[in-house]
Design an enzyme around this catalytic site. Structure first.
Site, PDB file in Angstrom:
ATOM      1  N   ASP A 154      -6.824   4.048   4.556  1.00  0.00           N
ATOM      2  CA  ASP A 154      -5.838   2.917   4.486  1.00  0.00           C
ATOM      3  C   ASP A 154      -4.547   3.066   5.235  1.00  0.00           C
ATOM      4  O   ASP A 154      -3.621   2.978   4.840  1.00  0.00           O
ATOM      5  CB  ASP A 154      -5.415   2.826   2.710  1.00  0.00           C
ATOM      6  CG  ASP A 154      -5.037   1.531   2.348  1.00  0.00           C
ATOM      7  OD1 ASP A 154      -5.359   0.618   3.289  1.00  0.00           O
ATOM      8  OD2 ASP A 154      -4.316   1.267   1.378  1.00  0.00           O
TER       9      ASP A 154
ATOM     10  N   LYS B 126       2.136   9.238  -8.223  1.00  0.00           N
ATOM     11  CA  LYS B 126       1.246   8.144  -8.292  1.00  0.00           C
ATOM     12  C   LYS B 126       0.422   8.338  -9.299  1.00  0.00           C
ATOM     13  O   LYS B 126      -0.655   9.436  -9.639  1.00  0.00           O
ATOM     14  CB  LYS B 126       0.429   8.093  -6.843  1.00  0.00           C
ATOM     15  CG  LYS B 126      -0.516   6.979  -6.765  1.00  0.00           C
ATOM     16  CD  LYS B 126      -0.749   6.909  -5.277  1.00  0.00           C
ATOM     17  CE  LYS B 126      -1.620   5.432  -5.480  1.00  0.00           C
ATOM     18  NZ  LYS B 126      -1.782   5.145  -3.883  1.00  0.00           N
TER      19      LYS B 126
ATOM     20  N   GLY C 264       0.017  -0.652  -5.438  1.00  0.00           N
ATOM     21  CA  GLY C 264      -0.869  -1.096  -4.758  1.00  0.00           C
ATOM     22  C   GLY C 264      -2.035  -1.442  -5.334  1.00  0.00           C
ATOM     23  O   GLY C 264      -2.149  -1.310  -6.855  1.00  0.00           O
ATOM     24  N   GLY C 265      -3.265  -1.431  -4.694  1.00  0.00           N
ATOM     25  CA  GLY C 265      -4.593  -1.790  -5.316  1.00  0.00           C
ATOM     26  C   GLY C 265      -5.002  -0.301  -6.272  1.00  0.00           C
ATOM     27  O   GLY C 265      -5.771  -0.571  -6.995  1.00  0.00           O
TER      28      GLY C 265
ATOM     29  N   VAL D 139       3.532   3.972  -7.851  1.00  0.00           N
ATOM     30  CA  VAL D 139       4.152   5.092  -7.528  1.00  0.00           C
ATOM     31  C   VAL D 139       5.274   5.308  -7.924  1.00  0.00           C
ATOM     32  O   VAL D 139       6.227   4.030  -7.686  1.00  0.00           O
ATOM     33  CB  VAL D 139       4.032   5.339  -5.906  1.00  0.00           C
ATOM     34  CG1 VAL D 139       4.619   6.711  -5.614  1.00  0.00           C
ATOM     35  CG2 VAL D 139       2.568   5.278  -5.458  1.00  0.00           C
TER      36      VAL D 139
END
Length: 444
Positions: free
Chosen positions: A139, A43, A23-24, A28
């Site tokens: 998020d 992560k 993701g941004g 992970v």
């Protein structure tokens, strides 16, 4: 795995096994905790790499990690450890067996109302627990809602979490979050409060009820933000959607542009969802089990590509215990232009990469790992691993080789235990037929 030591460990302890997501804020991986001999999710927050261990930002990161660790709730993923590895902060979390909400809505079909309410109820309880601990998620979106095979809903990926009232650890001027599910006030640059998390829940509910993204399939951030700050999420009340009116009103209230007018009291949200969630957990477990089973069957029947040539030297030495890097994930998830939450299966590309580096010896090693996973009840992992091992055996050893037959047998065991009995029986029958032919043949 980015940031790993020369020995392949993160922080001298966590050995990466396979990619779980990207993701941004970071990447992970599922990993092995070599000290406690357990599976974890690691992560790496690559968006803030280069963080010095004595900086104010590091202090804030530590405070956030401690706040996350205070959340003790079955609907919130457990945080085990945190630290900085080669300048990159990392979080070590519980790894979940199951799927994400994004997986369940990937085909564009609405979920049954009782299932949508069950998922939303679980997210509501998780958000309430986090907020009571002083943690904002920031998020909430389908890829961050995990669902186990028993139907338990778990809110995960608090990598964007921020202690209430503190400055977030983000790059200056960066847009943090996913616009389709991001609260309008966050788009305007305001520090999000609890109401922003409830907006995320509302947009997830919208997707579950309609099967459509709140602002359509576009991936143009500018267009999404213009819609979000203009007309806002389309109203559901009084529309064509086959949905209880009370549930439609809840979605409309959660998705209000003005956070002051937004419904944000968890007790009233739960009170609306609970009567409509009867039987939802059982139905949700059925859907998740079916998705896991379908993935296993698809991988079992995937056509193996032709492997790359293997050097003579490579056939002599045993491969490292783990070859599963970022490319070797079956199946992998990533956002697709035009359909941000439709999963892309990288089976063919993945197999070409893996087959090009896997030898018959390493295939045998993977087979043993897969059998151990089966015996420990980790069927999805075993099925994924065997879906790569079997093509290697077929192309390099042949369909009648003992290693090939054993690998296919255990693949059938996985399918049977994942309730794909018809496909398992076909595979068992073919294995038995080949074993009988070997036994009766003149060469044995």
């Amino acid at each position: 795995m980015g940031g790993a030591d020369e020995d392949g460990l993160v922080a001298g302890r966590y050995r990466p096994v396979r990619l779980l997501g990207r993701g941004g804020m970071g990447v992970v991986h599922e990993a092995e905790d070599t000290r406690l001999d357990r599976r974890v999710a690691v992560k790496m927050l690559t968006a803030v790499e280069g963080l010095p261990g004595t900086s104010e930002a590091w202090d804030r990161f530590q405070r956030e990690a401690r706040a996350l660790a205070r959340i003790d709730h079955p609907g919130v993923v457990t945080l085990y450890d945190s630290g900085v590895h080669d300048g990159t902060p990392y979080l070590v979390m519980q790894v979940l067996d199951g799927v994400t909400l994004a997986d369940l809505v990937a085909d564009g079909e609405p979920l049954p109302a009782e299932v949508a309410c069950t998922v939303a109820f679980g997210v509501t309880e998780a958000l309430e627990a986090a907020h009571q601990a002083g943690v904002l998620h920031r998020d909430v979106k389908p890829t961050n809602v995990g669902i186990t095979r028993s139907g338990r809903v778990v809110l995960q990926d608090f990598g964007l979490a921020r202690l209430a009232g503190e400055v977030a650890i983000t790059r200056t001027g960066a847009l943090v979050g996913t616009p389709q599910f991001m609260a309008p006030e966050a788009m305007r640059g305001a520090l999000p409060e609890r109401a922003a998390d409830w907006y995320g829940l509302g947009t997830c509910l919208y997707l579950m009820i309609t099967g459509e993204l709140p602002f359509g399939p576009t991936v143009d951030y500018g267009a999404i933000m213009e819609l979000a700050l203009g007309e806002g999420v389309p109203r559901l009340s009084g529309t064509r959607w086959d949905c209880p009116e009370e549930l439609c009103r809840l979605v409309d209230d959660l998705c209000r542009q003005n956070p002051v007018l937004r419904r944000r009291d968890p007790a009233t949200i739960r009170g609306t969802l609970l009567p409509m969630s009867y039987g939802g957990t059982e139905r949700l477990a059925e859907i998740v089990g079916g998705r896991v089973r379908d993935d296993a069957v698809r991988d079992a029947h995937a056509v193996p590509p032709v492997p790359a040539p293997v050097s003579r030297a490579a056939t002599v030495e045993e491969a490292p215990e783990y070859l599963w890097d970022e490319a070797a994930v079956l199946p992998a998830q990533r956002e697709v232009p035009g359909d941000p939450f439709r999963p892309v299966t990288l089976s063919d590309a993945t197999r070409r990469i893996v087959l090009g580096s896997m030898t018959p010896q390493s295939a045998l090693s993977r087979q043993r790992e897969a059998v151990n996973l089966v015996l420990r009840g980790r069927l999805e992992e075993a099925a994924q691993m065997l879906s790569v091992v079997v093509p290697v055996c077929l192309s390099t050893l042949g369909p009648d080789h003992p290693t090939t037959l054993t690998s296919r047998y255990w693949h059938a065991v996985c399918l049977a235990r994942l309730d794909a009995r018809r496909d398992a029986l076909k595979l068992f029958a073919d294995v038995n037929r080949r074993v009988a032919r070997r036994t009766d043949g003149p060469d044995d």
